[in-house]
Motif scaffolding. Structure first.
Motif, mmCIF file in Angstrom:
data_model
loop_
_atom_site.group_PDB
_atom_site.id
_atom_site.type_symbol
_atom_site.label_atom_id
_atom_site.label_comp_id
_atom_site.label_asym_id
_atom_site.label_seq_id
_atom_site.Cartn_x
_atom_site.Cartn_y
_atom_site.Cartn_z
ATOM 1 N N LEU A 8 11.863 -3.967 3.045
ATOM 2 C CA LEU A 8 11.686 -2.525 2.926
ATOM 3 C C LEU A 8 10.285 -2.143 3.367
ATOM 4 O O LEU A 8 9.302 -2.728 2.906
ATOM 5 N N ILE A 9 10.210 -1.151 4.249
ATOM 6 C CA ILE A 9 8.919 -0.634 4.682
ATOM 7 C C ILE A 9 8.960 0.875 4.503
ATOM 8 O O ILE A 9 9.863 1.541 5.018
ATOM 9 N N GLY A 10 7.986 1.397 3.764
ATOM 10 C CA GLY A 10 7.938 2.831 3.540
ATOM 11 C C GLY A 10 6.520 3.361 3.611
ATOM 12 O O GLY A 10 5.568 2.611 3.837
ATOM 13 N N GLU A 11 6.415 4.654 3.389
ATOM 14 C CA GLU A 11 5.124 5.329 3.464
ATOM 15 C C GLU A 11 4.259 5.070 2.239
ATOM 16 O O GLU A 11 3.082 5.380 2.234
ATOM 17 N N ASP A 12 4.859 4.506 1.201
ATOM 18 C CA ASP A 12 4.132 4.273 -0.044
ATOM 19 C C ASP A 12 4.903 3.215 -0.839
ATOM 20 O O ASP A 12 6.138 3.213 -0.810
ATOM 21 N N PRO A 13 4.199 2.338 -1.556
ATOM 22 C CA PRO A 13 4.907 1.341 -2.367
ATOM 23 C C PRO A 13 5.861 1.958 -3.386
ATOM 24 O O PRO A 13 6.897 1.374 -3.695
ATOM 25 N N LEU A 14 5.558 3.138 -3.891
ATOM 26 C CA LEU A 14 6.464 3.805 -4.827
ATOM 27 C C LEU A 14 7.770 4.191 -4.143
ATOM 28 O O LEU A 14 8.836 4.146 -4.766
ATOM 29 N N ASP A 15 7.699 4.563 -2.872
ATOM 30 C CA ASP A 15 8.914 4.905 -2.126
ATOM 31 C C ASP A 15 9.816 3.686 -1.969
ATOM 32 O O ASP A 15 11.024 3.764 -2.201
ATOM 33 N N THR A 16 9.233 2.563 -1.582
ATOM 34 C CA THR A 16 10.055 1.371 -1.371
ATOM 35 C C THR A 16 10.647 0.878 -2.684
ATOM 36 O O THR A 16 11.807 0.477 -2.727
ATOM 37 N N LEU A 17 9.867 0.946 -3.762
ATOM 38 C CA LEU A 17 10.388 0.541 -5.068
ATOM 39 C C LEU A 17 11.501 1.485 -5.524
ATOM 40 O O LEU A 17 12.520 1.052 -6.070
ATOM 41 N N SER A 18 11.328 2.770 -5.280
ATOM 42 C CA SER A 18 12.354 3.749 -5.656
ATOM 43 C C SER A 18 13.662 3.474 -4.920
ATOM 44 O O SER A 18 14.733 3.437 -5.534
ATOM 45 N N ILE A 19 13.582 3.259 -3.621
ATOM 46 C CA ILE A 19 14.786 2.993 -2.830
ATOM 47 C C ILE A 19 15.408 1.659 -3.240
ATOM 48 O O ILE A 19 16.629 1.531 -3.333
ATOM 49 N N ARG A 20 14.584 0.672 -3.512
ATOM 50 C CA ARG A 20 15.097 -0.610 -4.001
ATOM 51 C C ARG A 20 15.896 -0.400 -5.288
ATOM 52 O O ARG A 20 17.002 -0.913 -5.444
ATOM 53 N N ASN A 21 15.332 0.364 -6.231
ATOM 54 C CA ASN A 21 16.001 0.610 -7.509
ATOM 55 C C ASN A 21 17.334 1.317 -7.331
ATOM 56 O O ASN A 21 18.251 1.129 -8.126
ATOM 57 N N LEU A 22 17.440 2.108 -6.292
ATOM 58 C CA LEU A 22 18.679 2.816 -6.014
ATOM 59 C C LEU A 22 19.699 1.909 -5.313
ATOM 60 O O LEU A 22 20.844 1.798 -5.733
ATOM 61 N N TYR A 31 15.410 -7.773 -2.371
ATOM 62 C CA TYR A 31 14.658 -6.735 -1.660
ATOM 63 C C TYR A 31 13.184 -7.106 -1.660
ATOM 64 O O TYR A 31 12.608 -7.379 -2.716
ATOM 65 N N ILE A 32 12.600 -7.101 -0.480
ATOM 66 C CA ILE A 32 11.194 -7.487 -0.342
ATOM 67 C C ILE A 32 10.403 -6.333 0.273
ATOM 68 O O ILE A 32 10.601 -6.010 1.453
ATOM 69 N N PRO A 33 9.523 -5.710 -0.509
ATOM 70 C CA PRO A 33 8.644 -4.685 0.079
ATOM 71 C C PRO A 33 7.641 -5.360 1.014
ATOM 72 O O PRO A 33 7.047 -6.379 0.670
ATOM 73 N N LEU A 34 7.482 -4.809 2.207
ATOM 74 C CA LEU A 34 6.580 -5.381 3.197
ATOM 75 C C LEU A 34 5.395 -4.446 3.436
ATOM 76 O O LEU A 34 5.529 -3.234 3.329
ATOM 77 N N LEU A 35 4.271 -5.024 3.788
ATOM 78 C CA LEU A 35 3.071 -4.278 4.166
ATOM 79 C C LEU A 35 2.771 -3.151 3.173
ATOM 80 O O LEU A 35 2.669 -1.984 3.539
ATOM 81 N N LYS A 36 2.611 -3.527 1.917
ATOM 82 C CA LYS A 36 2.435 -2.555 0.838
ATOM 83 C C LYS A 36 1.161 -1.724 0.953
ATOM 84 O O LYS A 36 1.083 -0.648 0.395
ATOM 85 N N ARG A 37 0.180 -2.226 1.666
ATOM 86 C CA ARG A 37 -1.084 -1.483 1.766
ATOM 87 C C ARG A 37 -1.090 -0.463 2.898
ATOM 88 O O ARG A 37 -2.012 0.324 3.018
ATOM 89 N N VAL A 38 -0.076 -0.483 3.735
ATOM 90 C CA VAL A 38 0.027 0.486 4.829
ATOM 91 C C VAL A 38 0.728 1.720 4.281
ATOM 92 O O VAL A 38 1.804 1.624 3.699
ATOM 93 N N LYS A 39 0.098 2.884 4.451
ATOM 94 C CA LYS A 39 0.645 4.118 3.877
ATOM 95 C C LYS A 39 0.675 5.240 4.899
ATOM 96 O O LYS A 39 -0.142 5.291 5.816
ATOM 97 N N GLY A 40 1.632 6.150 4.684
ATOM 98 C CA GLY A 40 1.703 7.395 5.434
ATOM 99 C C GLY A 40 1.622 7.225 6.936
ATOM 100 O O GLY A 40 2.350 6.449 7.542
ATOM 101 N N THR A 41 0.696 7.949 7.537
ATOM 102 C CA THR A 41 0.576 7.968 8.997
ATOM 103 C C THR A 41 0.046 6.650 9.565
ATOM 104 O O THR A 41 0.076 6.469 10.780
ATOM 105 N N GLN A 42 -0.420 5.737 8.715
ATOM 106 C CA GLN A 42 -0.825 4.416 9.212
ATOM 107 C C GLN A 42 0.366 3.699 9.850
ATOM 108 O O GLN A 42 0.181 2.810 10.679
ATOM 109 N N LEU A 43 1.576 4.104 9.481
ATOM 110 C CA LEU A 43 2.781 3.511 10.068
ATOM 111 C C LEU A 43 2.921 3.860 11.547
ATOM 112 O O LEU A 43 3.705 3.237 12.260
ATOM 113 N N ASP A 44 2.168 4.841 11.993
ATOM 114 C CA ASP A 44 2.293 5.310 13.377
ATOM 115 C C ASP A 44 1.364 4.604 14.356
ATOM 116 O O ASP A 44 1.483 4.804 15.553
#
Length: 190
Positions: A8-22, A31-44
């Motif tokens: 899972l890669i998201g804009e924020d670790p809370l987003d990936t955890l939320s989607i994982r929980n769902l 489910y493995i959250p990846l690149l947890k320190r990369v946030k928001g527009t850093q994904l671009d």
């Protein structure tokens, strides 16, 4: 039989955890959250691509899910095209099996899609019956709903809320999430 592994890669670790929980309610997987320190527009940026490639070289994933917010309505076709192009570029770059969960307007639209669960968690009395994809700034809407209540909504509570959300209700009330689940189901049958 070994379990399916989903990155899972998201804009924020809370987003990936939320989607994982769902998703774990419907799809039993690791489910493995990846690149947890990369946030928001850093994904671009290009640095993110290199970090992703390095991370994927150390993982054996069956599927990679990218989670982004549109920060706009579905009528904003230019924004949608930009996000879809971003996803296409990354999925080609990674050469992994990938799915894209594009939240319209934002992840919090899914909470509004199951407003009954939100009401029960917060003691609120919202009777929202519209299309959650048409709510501008759903995060701010949730904050407003609880402003005068003892328990106030904050984004940090999203993983707990998503653990309580009902997938069947989200499917019925939020088209983009239903479309995502259809793609997820098709992938699981492969």
């Amino acid at each position: 039989m070994s379990k399916v592994t989903i990155g899972l890669i998201g804009e924020d670790p809370l987003d990936t955890l939320s989607i994982r929980n769902l998703l774990i309610k419907r799809y039993k997987a690791v489910y493995i959250p990846l690149l947890k320190r990369v946030k928001g527009t850093q994904l671009d940026n290009i640095k993110f691509q290199r970090m992703l490639k390095a991370e994927l070289s150390t993982r054996n994933l069956d599927l990679l899910i990218f989670i982004r917010d549109l920060d706009g309505l579905e009528t904003e076709t230019v924004k949608i095209k930009q996000r879809n192009n971003w996803f296409k570029k990354l999925s080609n770059y990674t050469k992994a099996k990938c799915l894209f969960l594009l939240n319209i307007y934002a992840l919090e639209a899914l909470i509004i899609a199951d407003i009954t669960t939100f009401n029960s968690l917060y003691g609120s009395a919202s009777n929202f019956k519209g299309n959650p994809m048409k709510v501008k700034k759903p995060k701010e809407e949730l904050i407003s709903m609880t402003r005068k209540l003892p328990k106030k909504y904050t984004v940090s509570q999203n993983p707990e809320i998503f653990d309580a959300l009902r997938i069947s209700v989200l499917q019925n009330n939020c088209r983009y999430f239903n479309d995502f689940l259809t793609k997820m189901d098709a992938h699981r049958k492969m």
